[in-house]
Design a protein around this motif. Sequence first.
Motif, short mmCIF file in Angstrom:
data_model
loop_
_atom_site.label_atom_id
_atom_site.label_comp_id
_atom_site.label_asym_id
_atom_site.label_seq_id
_atom_site.Cartn_x
_atom_site.Cartn_y
_atom_site.Cartn_z
N VAL A 296 5.11 36.32 52.91
CA VAL A 296 6.30 36.82 53.59
C VAL A 296 7.20 35.64 53.98
O VAL A 296 6.72 34.63 54.50
CB VAL A 296 5.92 37.64 54.84
CG1 VAL A 296 7.14 37.98 55.68
CG2 VAL A 296 5.19 38.92 54.43
N ALA A 297 8.49 35.80 53.72
CA ALA A 297 9.50 34.85 54.20
C ALA A 297 10.42 35.57 55.17
O ALA A 297 10.57 36.80 55.11
CB ALA A 297 10.31 34.30 53.03
N LEU A 298 11.03 34.81 56.06
CA LEU A 298 12.06 35.32 56.95
C LEU A 298 13.37 34.62 56.63
O LEU A 298 13.40 33.42 56.38
CB LEU A 298 11.72 35.06 58.42
CG LEU A 298 10.63 35.90 59.06
CD1 LEU A 298 10.38 35.42 60.48
CD2 LEU A 298 11.02 37.39 59.07
N SER A 299 14.47 35.38 56.67
CA SER A 299 15.77 34.82 56.39
C SER A 299 16.82 35.56 57.20
O SER A 299 16.56 36.63 57.74
CB SER A 299 16.07 34.92 54.89
OG SER A 299 17.28 34.27 54.56
N THR A 300 18.03 34.99 57.27
CA THR A 300 19.06 35.58 58.12
C THR A 300 19.86 36.68 57.43
O THR A 300 20.39 37.56 58.10
CB THR A 300 20.07 34.52 58.58
OG1 THR A 300 20.76 33.98 57.44
CG2 THR A 300 19.38 33.41 59.37
N ASP A 301 20.02 36.61 56.09
CA ASP A 301 20.95 37.50 55.39
C ASP A 301 22.36 37.34 55.93
O ASP A 301 23.12 38.31 56.01
CB ASP A 301 20.49 38.97 55.50
CG ASP A 301 21.25 39.91 54.57
OD1 ASP A 301 21.86 39.42 53.59
OD2 ASP A 301 21.26 41.13 54.82
N CYS A 302 22.74 36.15 56.34
CA CYS A 302 24.04 35.95 56.97
C CYS A 302 25.15 36.44 56.04
O CYS A 302 25.33 35.94 54.93
CB CYS A 302 24.25 34.48 57.31
SG CYS A 302 25.77 34.17 58.23
N ASN A 303 25.87 37.44 56.51
CA ASN A 303 26.98 38.02 55.76
C ASN A 303 27.91 38.72 56.75
O ASN A 303 27.49 39.03 57.86
CB ASN A 303 26.47 38.98 54.68
CG ASN A 303 25.99 40.30 55.24
OD1 ASN A 303 26.78 41.21 55.49
ND2 ASN A 303 24.68 40.43 55.47
N PRO A 304 29.15 38.99 56.38
CA PRO A 304 30.10 39.51 57.37
C PRO A 304 29.94 40.99 57.69
O PRO A 304 30.58 41.48 58.63
CB PRO A 304 31.45 39.26 56.69
CG PRO A 304 31.15 39.33 55.23
CD PRO A 304 29.80 38.70 55.09
#
Length: 388
Positions: A296-304
């Motif tokens: 498992v990885a964690l990420s932000t999915d940073c998008n507007p």
Amino acid sequence: MSSTLVHNITTLVTNDPARETGPLGLIQNAALVVEDDKIAWVGPAADAPPTDTAHDAHGRAVIPGFVDSHSHLVFAGDRTAEFNARMSGQAYAAGGIRTTVAATRAASDEELGDNVARYLAEALRQGTTTLETKSGYGLTVQDEARALRIAAEHTDEVTYLGAHIVAPEYADDPAGYVALVTGEMLDACAPYARWVDVFCEKGAFDGDQARAILTAGQAKGLLARVHANQLTYGPGVQLAVELGAASADHCTHLTDADVDALANSATVATLLPGAEFSTRAQWPDARRLLDAGATVALSTDCNPGSSFTSSMPFCIALAVRDMKMTPDEAIWSATAGGAAALRRTDIGRLTPGARADLAFLDAPSHVHLAYRPGVPLVSEVWRAGRRV
């Protein structure tokens, strides 16, 4: 070759599985040695070798720099109104992407580049030393290629996502758009990208379309990753595993067969809790994946639109509070897990030979990232052996 001793570390997270202190390879009262841009030595401070210079950590914890393996930073415009409507009771749908597509097409190269630089700097201040980002808000040959060219000026981890949604001009001809994405657009974009991605989801691309897009990208030498099973159950995870994708991202709606497929493959399940937070959607069941043996990885999915955060510490706190991860699991997934999702062995760990990416915490332990949510604990960041 110059060497620097970083000493007076209360807790050092190495992510070294060879150590007997669990998956994080914790060392108490630790030190490490940086030679140029790499880690040369880690261990108890009492055993530290001589070096040219020294840097006092002042009793802080030190962890590997965060590896954010999923973001969408090449965009223009603002979707505050959409977020406000969602928080007022409207459901999230992928169609909001079209708003950003229009704004991004109208933006200058300089504006897009400035946005990417600003959000990368924002992430770096919060401890993120490696960040993947995608195209996907242009959806024409010219706009997708320029998005990737701009992204490649700022990061090595660049993903071609011409298959974010069907371009508005092709609303009545999705097959024609798939042909464009796998043909002329791919030819223009492949030189700038390392990865190919597709949003395999109702309202975006079905399983057959996603397969055609991914295999075309792979034929051009791009590695695969997939937006999979975010909004509904679907074929995305199974397709990711079948095609050997590095990562299946979102993984919110999983069958037992999906979980088994991930657990018995090298495909990482990348979870993006910022999206669930910002859309009030069902949380991914990290505990189910971890207990089955999936990476498992964690990420932000940073998008507007669906997750406008660049904060990995925030995502760690969400994962611990709402996705049933332990603090140790969340830290590992935000560092070594992200590295696995990018198929990198030189980052996400603090062991000899790894790139010297360090995040210093104003806390005695990494657990404080979940214990003190919202507090800016990252006080110092080093990337490739340099304090930034």
